[in-house]
Structures are given as structure tokens and as C-alpha cells.
Design an enzyme around this catalytic site. Structure first.
Site, PDB file in Angstrom:
ATOM      1  CB  CYS A 298      -0.330   1.715  -4.425  1.00 25.76           C
ATOM      2  SG  CYS A 298      -1.129   0.667  -3.253  1.00 25.76           S
TER       3      CYS A 298
ATOM      4  N   GLY B   8       2.781   2.572  -2.312  1.00 24.74           N
ATOM      5  CA  GLY B   8       3.214   3.021  -3.642  1.00 24.74           C
ATOM      6  C   GLY B   8       2.551   4.313  -4.106  1.00 24.74           C
TER       7      GLY B   8
ATOM      8  N   GLY C  49       0.746  -1.261   0.000  1.00 28.95           N
ATOM      9  CA  GLY C  49       0.000   0.000   0.000  1.00 28.95           C
ATOM     10  C   GLY C  49       0.770   1.303   0.000  1.00 28.95           C
TER      11      GLY C  49
HETATM   12  P1  5GP Z   1       6.567   3.750  -5.726  1.00 25.14           P
HETATM   13  O1  5GP Z   1       8.051   3.664  -5.779  1.00 25.14           O
HETATM   14  O2  5GP Z   1       5.991   4.277  -7.014  1.00 25.14           O
HETATM   15  O3  5GP Z   1       6.052   4.484  -4.539  1.00 25.14           O
HETATM   16  O4  5GP Z   1       6.029   2.247  -5.540  1.00 25.14           O
HETATM   17  C1  5GP Z   1       6.296   1.255  -6.488  1.00 25.14           C
HETATM   18  C2  5GP Z   1       5.612  -0.020  -6.061  1.00 25.14           C
HETATM   19  O5  5GP Z   1       4.185   0.154  -5.990  1.00 25.14           O
HETATM   20  C3  5GP Z   1       5.750  -1.190  -7.013  1.00 25.14           C
HETATM   21  O6  5GP Z   1       7.008  -1.804  -6.966  1.00 25.14           O
HETATM   22  C4  5GP Z   1       4.621  -2.109  -6.559  1.00 25.14           C
HETATM   23  O7  5GP Z   1       4.969  -2.888  -5.449  1.00 25.14           O
HETATM   24  C5  5GP Z   1       3.565  -1.121  -6.114  1.00 25.14           C
HETATM   25  N1  5GP Z   1       2.503  -1.007  -7.122  1.00 25.14           N
HETATM   26  C6  5GP Z   1       2.631  -0.787  -8.453  1.00 25.14           C
HETATM   27  N2  5GP Z   1       1.423  -0.731  -9.052  1.00 25.14           N
HETATM   28  C7  5GP Z   1       0.506  -0.922  -8.088  1.00 25.14           C
HETATM   29  C8  5GP Z   1      -0.926  -0.993  -8.078  1.00 25.14           C
HETATM   30  O8  5GP Z   1      -1.611  -0.808  -9.087  1.00 25.14           O
HETATM   31  N3  5GP Z   1      -1.497  -1.261  -6.882  1.00 25.14           N
HETATM   32  C9  5GP Z   1      -0.767  -1.463  -5.747  1.00 25.14           C
HETATM   33  N4  5GP Z   1      -1.412  -1.764  -4.627  1.00 25.14           N
HETATM   34  N5  5GP Z   1       0.571  -1.370  -5.707  1.00 25.14           N
HETATM   35  C10 5GP Z   1       1.195  -1.114  -6.866  1.00 25.14           C
END
Ligand code: 5GP
Length: 346
Positions: free
Chosen positions: A185, A182, A180
Site C-alpha cells: 500500500c 499494508g 495505509g
Molecule cells: P498486508 O497484509 O499485505 O500488509 O495488507 C493487506 C491489506 O492491504 C489488504 O487487505 C488491503 O486492505 C490493503 N491493500 C491492498 N492493496 C492495496 C492498495 O493498492 N492500496 C492500499 N492503500 N491498500 C491496499
């Protein structure tokens, strides 16, 4: 129902306290790490920052660009078999590129064929599901480890110590931690499930290290300072999506909005991704990701330099000559305010 009263922390709840140090320059800081993985017994050396296996960010182009700086990439799982085979065969031996897969029969069969064709060029594998708490996932991991004792296996996602231990015992070398946090996300909003990322790192790292395993903090880093906090909390690798999005090396998903060219970035469980790869959002589920538009950010090399510069700076402030020493020398202080935003948020 039960309530855990202990407060759990996010990156934005803390700062790293400076410490007296004999370091005179940031250039003295070594941001490489060396690991020997628990199960595969591979020796690793590099900068333990990994591009996320999202189709926008986990690209061949990103792998080549980050590889030049010793950073790693988890490729997205939508490349075709022949593309993957060709790419892996062309890889230099010391490049750290994870083959990513889900846990369906089709994912496993595709992996077997790519691995058979590309052989030892495929050394790192990331098995990735949104919810790493299911028996199906654990069973899959065990089966994969039995079939491929030599691969370095990253698996997740989970956010608690007991599940981290379970995944390591069942064959993971690196447990991917984060539910959660991300940037694109929406799981916390849609399902109400999650765990503040810094506490997840601290608790899962403790569990993993006790067994000789490692963790990769996945999601929630918005700045080089957050990456430093993740390492300070005990993460062995840090995975980035949003911070690497919008660059030339990302998938070529550009659209025009109000006369400006913008790059699309979306969650892998967003409506956008499901329409692209799964024929839409199935009627029993809701999207758990969103889409944003990002002004193009040029080459990722500039961002890499900022990340490495920020990490070196953090190490200098606490007197860590090596990234390895950062977590030992980190004291977090809880804060109510992070930044002075009088001139905006940038
Ligand atoms: P960020 O670096 O952008 O904060 O987080 C990246 C991570 O977000 C990814 O490696 C993956 O674990 C998570 N993530 C990517 N797409 C989604 C999504 O559609 N839903 C959720 N719950 N997590 C995501």
C-alpha cells in the site's frame, strides 16, 4: 489545523510482556474463537485469520487450503458470477468464505444474482472500500443490511472509534480496520493519510466491543508476532495479504526475472491492478499501491503452521489457554528496538 499530541503505536513499537503461567505446553493452547455476530446472529467457530480479498491471495484455492485449518478467506471480487455460484455451492457448511464487493450498482446487482443462485451458501459478505468514511459507503451498508438481515457483514476500512461505531450501528457485524499499513500500500506516501495499526486496533476494538460488534485488523502484519500483537490489542479477526502471498494457492501470476521464477504481488489500487481491471489509472487519480516480486514459497500449509505456532507461543508466554484470553492477558511494553539483525533480517 489541529495536532493530536498523543503518540500512536505500530506493531514495531511494542512487544508483549511475558507473564507467569501454569501452561506447560503450546499444544494446550486453543486458537479457535467463538462468536455470535451482532446482526446476523450466526454462530462462528474457527481460527479468526482471514486471507485478504486481493486478487492474488483471495482465491478459491486459498479458501480450500485455509479452510482445512479452520482459517477464513475473503474472495477477491473479480471472479465471474458462474464461478462464484459454483464455488459457493460446493462449500462445506462450516467453511468461512466472504463474498467481497465494492459499492457500485454493478457490484450490488452481481451480488444479488450470486446470492439468489447460491442461497444460504453465501453467508459472509465483505464490503470493501479504501475509504470507509464516505456517506455513499454508509448508505450502501444500510441498504444492504436492510435487504439481507441474515448475512454476516464485514465492512471497512476505517481507523477511528467514532466511525467504527457508525458502521456497526448501520449494519456491520465486523468492522475492517486499517488505512495505509499494508505491505503493498502506498496511501500514506501518496495521500499522507493513515493511522498506526496497533493504536487503530486498540481504539476501534474498544468502540466496537462497547456495542457488541467486532473488528478485523486489516494490513501491516509482517510476522506471526505481529498477528499475536493484533489479537493482543483486541482484534477479533486478523486479515493478511503479504504474509500469504507467493504461495502455490495464489493466483498463477508467475514471471521470469534474471533466470528465476517469481510470483507477482501487488496492491489492489496499484497501477498493475488498475491496468488489469479498470483499463489503466484514471487521469484524476494516482496509484496507491505497488507491485513486488516474491520468490515462490511453496504451499501455504507451512505458513499456516508458522502462524498458528507463533500464536500458541504468544498465548503460552502470557498464560492464555485460549486465544480469547490473549488480549486480557496482554501488557504491551513500548520498545525502541525489536530484533537482533546481526545475521540479516530473516
Ligand atoms: P498486508 O497484509 O499485505 O500488509 O495488507 C493487506 C491489506 O492491504 C489488504 O487487505 C488491503 O486492505 C490493503 N491493500 C491492498 N492493496 C492495496 C492498495 O493498492 N492500496 C492500499 N492503500 N491498500 C491496499
Amino acid at each position: 489545523m489541529r495536532i493530536e499530541e498523543e503518540l500512536k503505536l505500530d506493531f514495531s513499537d511494542v512487544l508483549i510482556r511475558p507473564k507467569r503461567s501454569t501452561l506447560t505446553s503450546r499444544s494446550e493452547v486453543d486458537v479457535d474463537r467463538e462468536y455470535t455476530f451482532l446482526h446476523s446472529r450466526h454462530a462462528y467457530r474457527g481460527v479468526p485469520v482471514v486471507a485478504a480479498n486481493m486478487d492474488t491471495v483471495g482465491t478459491f484455492e486459498m479458501a480450500n487450503a485455509l479452510g482445512a485449518h479452520q482459517l477464513a478467506v475473503a474472495l477477491h471480487k473479480y471472479y465471474k458470477e458462474d464461478e462464484l455460484i459454483r464455488f459457493f455451492k460446493s462449500l462445506a457448511v462450516d467453511a468461512v468464505v466472504f463474498y467481497s464487493m465494492g459499492i457500485t450498482r454493478a457490484d450490488y446487482d452481481k451480488f444479488r444474482r450470486v446470492k439468489a443462485a447460491a442461497g444460504t451458501h453465501v453467508r459472509y459478505v465483505c464490503v470493501d472500500v479504501a475509504n470507509g468514511y464516505t456517506k455513499t459507503f454508509v448508505d450502501f451498508l444500510r441498504k444492504l443490511r436492510q435487504a439481507y438481515p441474515d448475512i454476516t457483514l464485514m465492512a471497512g476500512n476505517v481507523v477511528t472509534g467514532e466511525m467504527t461505531e457508525q458502521l456497526i450501528l448501520d449494519g456491520a457485524d465486523i468492522v475492517k480496520v486499517g488505512i495505509g499499513p499494508g505491505s503493498v500500500c502506498t496511501t500514506r506516501k501518496m495521500a499522507g493519510v493513515g493511522y498506526p495499526q496497533l493504536s487503530a486496533i486498540i481504539e476501534c476494538a474498544d468502540a466496537a466491543h462497547g456495542l457488541g460488534g467486532l473488528i478485523c485488523s486489516d494490513g501491516g502484519c509482517t510476522s506471526p508476532g505481529d498477528i499475536a500483537k493484533a489479537f493482543g490489542g483486541g482484534a477479533d479477526f486478523v486479515m493478511l495479504g503479504g504474509m500469504l502471498a507467493g504461495h502455490d494457492e495464489c493466483s498463477d501470476d508467475i514471471i521470469e526475472r534474471d533466470g528465476k521464477l517469481m510470483r507477482r504481488f501487488y496492491g489492489m489500487s496499484s497501477r498493475t491492478a488498475m491496468e488489469k481491471y479498470a483499463g489503466g489509472v484514471a487521469n484524476y487519480r494516482a496509484a496507491e499501491g505497488k507491485e513486488v516480486l516474491i520468490a515462490p514459497r511453496g504451499t501455504v500449509n507451512i505458513t499456516v503452521q508458522e502462524i498458528l505456532g507463533g500464536l500458541r507461543s504468544a498465548c503460552t508466554y502470557v498464560g492464555a489457554r485460549k486465544l480469547k484470553e490473549l488480549s486480557k492477558r496482554t501488557t504491551f511494553i513500548r520498545v525502541a528496538r525489536q530484533l537482533n539483525e546481526v545475521f540479516g533480517k530473516s
